[in-house]
Motif scaffolding. Structure first.
Motif, PDB file in Angstrom:
ATOM      1  N   MET A   1      40.815  35.275  38.381  1.00  0.00           N
ATOM      2  CA  MET A   1      39.946  35.397  39.549  1.00  0.00           C
ATOM      3  C   MET A   1      38.489  35.493  39.109  1.00  0.00           C
ATOM      4  O   MET A   1      38.168  36.196  38.154  1.00  0.00           O
ATOM      5  CB  MET A   1      40.322  36.650  40.360  1.00  0.00           C
ATOM      6  N   GLU A   2      37.628  34.772  39.800  1.00  0.00           N
ATOM      7  CA  GLU A   2      36.208  34.761  39.482  1.00  0.00           C
ATOM      8  C   GLU A   2      35.446  35.657  40.467  1.00  0.00           C
ATOM      9  O   GLU A   2      35.599  35.529  41.682  1.00  0.00           O
ATOM     10  CB  GLU A   2      35.660  33.340  39.555  1.00  0.00           C
ATOM     11  N   PHE A   3      34.639  36.564  39.906  1.00  0.00           N
ATOM     12  CA  PHE A   3      33.854  37.474  40.726  1.00  0.00           C
ATOM     13  C   PHE A   3      32.395  37.422  40.307  1.00  0.00           C
ATOM     14  O   PHE A   3      32.094  37.145  39.136  1.00  0.00           O
ATOM     15  CB  PHE A   3      34.366  38.907  40.595  1.00  0.00           C
ATOM     16  N   ALA A   4      31.514  37.733  41.236  1.00  0.00           N
ATOM     17  CA  ALA A   4      30.081  37.731  40.949  1.00  0.00           C
ATOM     18  C   ALA A   4      29.531  39.128  40.721  1.00  0.00           C
ATOM     19  O   ALA A   4      28.547  39.297  39.991  1.00  0.00           O
ATOM     20  CB  ALA A   4      29.318  37.063  42.097  1.00  0.00           C
ATOM     21  N   THR A   5      30.138  40.139  41.323  1.00  0.00           N
ATOM     22  CA  THR A   5      29.565  41.494  41.277  1.00  0.00           C
ATOM     23  C   THR A   5      30.436  42.497  40.538  1.00  0.00           C
ATOM     24  O   THR A   5      30.046  43.653  40.388  1.00  0.00           O
ATOM     25  CB  THR A   5      29.331  42.030  42.705  1.00  0.00           C
ATOM     26  N   ILE A   6      31.622  42.069  40.089  1.00  0.00           N
ATOM     27  CA  ILE A   6      32.486  42.934  39.291  1.00  0.00           C
ATOM     28  C   ILE A   6      33.091  42.111  38.165  1.00  0.00           C
ATOM     29  O   ILE A   6      33.101  40.879  38.207  1.00  0.00           O
ATOM     30  CB  ILE A   6      33.625  43.574  40.125  1.00  0.00           C
ATOM     31  N   GLU A   7      33.584  42.814  37.150  1.00  0.00           N
ATOM     32  CA  GLU A   7      34.436  42.201  36.133  1.00  0.00           C
ATOM     33  C   GLU A   7      35.810  42.818  36.274  1.00  0.00           C
ATOM     34  O   GLU A   7      35.937  44.034  36.464  1.00  0.00           O
ATOM     35  CB  GLU A   7      33.870  42.435  34.734  1.00  0.00           C
ATOM     36  N   PHE A   8      36.838  41.992  36.188  1.00  0.00           N
ATOM     37  CA  PHE A   8      38.206  42.456  36.435  1.00  0.00           C
ATOM     38  C   PHE A   8      39.125  41.842  35.404  1.00  0.00           C
ATOM     39  O   PHE A   8      39.103  40.628  35.184  1.00  0.00           O
ATOM     40  CB  PHE A   8      38.640  42.072  37.850  1.00  0.00           C
ATOM     41  N   ASP A   9      39.943  42.713  34.780  1.00  0.00           N
ATOM     42  CA  ASP A   9      40.805  42.254  33.698  1.00  0.00           C
ATOM     43  C   ASP A   9      42.144  42.979  33.764  1.00  0.00           C
ATOM     44  O   ASP A   9      42.198  44.170  34.117  1.00  0.00           O
ATOM     45  CB  ASP A   9      40.127  42.545  32.349  1.00  0.00           C
ATOM     46  N   LEU A  10      43.206  42.262  33.444  1.00  0.00           N
ATOM     47  CA  LEU A  10      44.550  42.836  33.358  1.00  0.00           C
ATOM     48  C   LEU A  10      45.080  42.612  31.951  1.00  0.00           C
ATOM     49  O   LEU A  10      45.158  41.472  31.490  1.00  0.00           O
ATOM     50  CB  LEU A  10      45.490  42.179  34.375  1.00  0.00           C
ATOM     51  N   GLU A  11      45.449  43.693  31.277  1.00  0.00           N
ATOM     52  CA  GLU A  11      45.969  43.565  29.919  1.00  0.00           C
ATOM     53  C   GLU A  11      46.830  44.777  29.576  1.00  0.00           C
ATOM     54  O   GLU A  11      46.405  45.923  29.737  1.00  0.00           O
ATOM     55  CB  GLU A  11      44.835  43.444  28.902  1.00  0.00           C
ATOM     56  N   GLY A  12      48.045  44.504  29.109  1.00  0.00           N
ATOM     57  CA  GLY A  12      48.914  45.569  28.619  1.00  0.00           C
ATOM     58  C   GLY A  12      49.216  46.642  29.634  1.00  0.00           C
ATOM     59  O   GLY A  12      49.315  47.822  29.278  1.00  0.00           O
ATOM     60  N   GLY A  13      49.357  46.262  30.896  1.00  0.00           N
ATOM     61  CA  GLY A  13      49.668  47.231  31.932  1.00  0.00           C
ATOM     62  C   GLY A  13      48.463  47.964  32.482  1.00  0.00           C
ATOM     63  O   GLY A  13      48.596  48.781  33.395  1.00  0.00           O
ATOM     64  N   VAL A  14      47.261  47.673  31.953  1.00  0.00           N
ATOM     65  CA  VAL A  14      46.031  48.337  32.405  1.00  0.00           C
ATOM     66  C   VAL A  14      45.150  47.339  33.134  1.00  0.00           C
ATOM     67  O   VAL A  14      44.854  46.252  32.619  1.00  0.00           O
ATOM     68  CB  VAL A  14      45.252  48.932  31.216  1.00  0.00           C
ATOM     69  N   ALA A  15      44.725  47.689  34.334  1.00  0.00           N
ATOM     70  CA  ALA A  15      43.720  46.918  35.060  1.00  0.00           C
ATOM     71  C   ALA A  15      42.370  47.596  34.836  1.00  0.00           C
ATOM     72  O   ALA A  15      42.245  48.812  35.029  1.00  0.00           O
ATOM     73  CB  ALA A  15      44.047  46.856  36.547  1.00  0.00           C
ATOM     74  N   THR A  16      41.380  46.831  34.416  1.00  0.00           N
ATOM     75  CA  THR A  16      40.035  47.359  34.213  1.00  0.00           C
ATOM     76  C   THR A  16      39.098  46.695  35.205  1.00  0.00           C
ATOM     77  O   THR A  16      38.990  45.467  35.246  1.00  0.00           O
ATOM     78  CB  THR A  16      39.546  47.097  32.781  1.00  0.00           C
ATOM     79  N   LEU A  17      38.425  47.519  35.998  1.00  0.00           N
ATOM     80  CA  LEU A  17      37.480  47.046  37.009  1.00  0.00           C
ATOM     81  C   LEU A  17      36.116  47.617  36.662  1.00  0.00           C
ATOM     82  O   LEU A  17      35.920  48.830  36.707  1.00  0.00           O
ATOM     83  CB  LEU A  17      37.923  47.491  38.402  1.00  0.00           C
TER      84      LEU A  17
END
Length: 263
Positions: free
Chosen positions: A1-17
């Motif tokens: 997903m592409e966002f302009a005002t946040i960075e969002f990542d899913l890795e190893g069971g952890v979502a980082t916003l």
């Protein structure tokens, strides 16, 4: 997903916003609200996600509402702030509270207004030593929102809640930790690694059980002891039916490390 005002990542069971409007101290505008909502919808629906980490890019966590979206020209109609709260901030706080997983806030720099209270709505708050928390609402004639008037008295007591809310003074991360407002204060250069390690650890734990702990503690504020004892009974019954409970007992009996699946 592409966002302009946040960075969002899913890795190893952890979502980082990561809030990503550093030039505005990650203050919220409508686009950021919408993108945060979309990211949290993914977190809610993806069963592989077992912990959420929220932080901010740049020199601040979040300065609350972007007031450039709220300026009023002389003679112009005043915006309905209650509508903004009902549309954006209240749903955000409710989502953080109901997410069936641990939510960690890594607070870097300024956490002011709604930004402070969004952090406090998370389950575990870790702050950099240079961070600060400010209930800035009183400086512009407003009332703490985003759950601030609910969280503050419960976390630090009524006297401190009134002082923070009516004076709008900065509270250092060290003092916030000493008062029990947050979980931990760490050196600035250790913030992201400490928070990430914690999120990764929690993502290996019995997620359903942690979610039930969160539910029980949140309900406890509104219950008397007898009612809360019944809540504990019912949630313990539910926890006892999970795969993770069976795995935890088996691992204990077999003297090995458990392999929890979050179910």
């Amino acid at each position: 997903m592409e966002f302009a005002t946040i960075e969002f990542d899913l890795e190893g069971g952890v979502a980082t916003l990561a809030l990503n409007r550093p030039e505005r101290l990650n203050s919220f505008n409508e686009q950021m609200h919408q993108e945060v909502r979309e990211a949290l919808s993914v977190v809610e629906q993806d069963q592989a996600v077992r912990a959420l980490l929220i932080t901010g890019n740049g020199r601040g966590f979040c300065a609350g509402q972007d007031l450039s979206d709220r300026s009023v020209a002389p003679g112009a109609e005043v915006p309905d702030l209650g509508s903004s709260i009902e549309t954006w901030y209240n749903p955000l706080i409710r989502t953080l509270q109901r997410l069936p997983m641990p939510v960690i806030a890594a607070v870097n720099g300024v956490a002011a207004g709604a930004g402070a209270n969004i952090a406090l709505a998370c389950d575990l708050v870790i702050a950099a030593r240079s961070a600060s928390f400010t209930q800035a609402f009183c400086k512009i004639g407003l009332v703490p929102d985003s759950g601030g008037t609910w969280q503050l008295p419960r976390l630090v007591g009524m006297a401190r809640a009134k002082g923070l809310s009516m004076l709008g003074d900065k509270l250092s991360a060290e003092q916030a930790a000493a008062w029990g407002l947050i979980w931990q204060c760490v050196d600035d250069d250790a913030l992201r690694s400490t928070a990430t390690d914690l999120a990764r650890h929690l993502a290996t734990q019995p997620t359903r059980g942690l979610a039930l702990i969160k539910q029980a503690l949140n309900q406890s504020f509104d219950n008397d002891l007898d009612t809360q004892l019944d809540v504990e009974r019912d949630l313990q019954r539910e926890a006892g039916r999970t795969e993770d409970y069976r795995e935890g007992v088996a691992a204990f009996m077999e003297k090995r490390a458990p392999q929890f699946k979050g179910r």
